[in-house]
Design an enzyme around this catalytic site. Structure first.
Site, PDB file in Angstrom:
ATOM      1  N   HIS A  19     -14.555  -6.472 -16.102  1.00 18.91           N
ATOM      2  CA  HIS A  19     -13.198  -6.477 -16.667  1.00 18.91           C
ATOM      3  C   HIS A  19     -13.069  -5.541 -17.870  1.00 18.91           C
ATOM      4  O   HIS A  19     -11.959  -5.250 -18.302  1.00 18.91           O
ATOM      5  CB  HIS A  19     -12.843  -7.905 -17.093  1.00 18.91           C
ATOM      6  N   ASN A  66      -5.193 -10.882 -20.441  1.00 19.71           N
ATOM      7  CA  ASN A  66      -3.917 -11.355 -19.899  1.00 19.71           C
ATOM      8  C   ASN A  66      -2.730 -11.175 -20.833  1.00 19.71           C
ATOM      9  O   ASN A  66      -1.584 -11.358 -20.421  1.00 19.71           O
ATOM     10  CB  ASN A  66      -4.032 -12.818 -19.476  1.00 19.71           C
ATOM     11  N   ASP A  91      -9.865  -2.013 -14.651  1.00 22.32           N
ATOM     12  CA  ASP A  91     -10.707  -2.307 -13.497  1.00 22.32           C
ATOM     13  C   ASP A  91      -9.879  -2.582 -12.246  1.00 22.32           C
ATOM     14  O   ASP A  91      -8.777  -3.105 -12.335  1.00 22.32           O
ATOM     15  CB  ASP A  91     -11.597  -3.515 -13.797  1.00 22.32           C
ATOM     16  N   ASN A 112      -3.765  -9.184 -13.929  1.00 23.41           N
ATOM     17  CA  ASN A 112      -2.987  -9.883 -14.964  1.00 23.41           C
ATOM     18  C   ASN A 112      -2.720  -9.042 -16.208  1.00 23.41           C
ATOM     19  O   ASN A 112      -1.677  -9.192 -16.839  1.00 23.41           O
ATOM     20  CB  ASN A 112      -3.674 -11.197 -15.345  1.00 23.41           C
TER      21      ASN A 112
END
Length: 193
Positions: A19, A66, A91, A112
């Protein structure tokens, strides 16, 4: 001015995870440009530099993935940067490890961080550099997968991808997104055995 934001999660716990490829790419680009990413503003770590004649703000949002849009929107509003001059690096599990895909706009595709940026900017019309991290194994939870680290072989591949992604961002700014798309879309590094 351009805003170049690499997405990731802050704190040592998340370093070098799938991530955090946006953070890793920003680090390579900052090093290449001689920019220090140490200023704490816009809910991010950031630094200013130049790519050719263009001023750039390199951004590593510290909001956690997020809520990335809060940081991107704050910086964009402060510097009055239009969405087409905001480049997001992140990513993508639909691409093989190390593969790149550049787009000038599009949906969140289930990501997200991008979903939150779209919500905060009120549009999808910003360029992005997707860095492939590979598909999640069938029996693994998506959150666990993107927060996991690469194998040693894939990590070598990813280091090349970060350099390519940093070069692609420079090309997008200096020569346009189409030139960068022609050169880098689908390109995949080769693991050195």
């Amino acid at each position: 001015m351009y805003l170049i934001a690499g997405l990731g999660n802050p704190t040592k716990e998340y370093e070098k995870t799938r991530h955090n490829v946006g953070f890793d790419t920003i680090d390579i680009l900052a090093d290449k440009l001689g920019v220090s990413i140490t200023d704490k503003k816009h809910k991010a770590l950031c630094g200013k530099g130049m790519i050719g004649p263009e001023k750039v703000l390199l951004l590593k949002p510290q909001t956690f993935m997020n809520l990335s849009g809060e940081s991107v929107r704050d910086a964009a509003d402060f510097y009055k940067i239009d969405p087409e001059h905001i480049i997001i690096i992140y990513d993508d599990i639909s691409l093989e490890p190390g593969q790149l895909r550049i787009r000038t706009k599009g949906s969140a595709g289930g990501h997200n961080g991008i979903k939150n940026i779209i919500a905060h900017l009120g549009c999808q019309d910003f360029p992005r550099v997707k860095v492939g991290v590979g598909a999640k194994p069938d029996r693994m939870d998506l959150a666990d997968y993107v927060l996991s680290r690469f194998s040693q072989t894939d990590r070598t591949l990813m280091e090349d991808a970060f350099r390519d992604a940093a070069d692609a961002v420079e090309m997008m700014i200096l020569e346009g997104a189409a030139a960068a798309m022609n050169r880098y879309n689908g390109k995949k590094g080769v693991a050195i055995q």
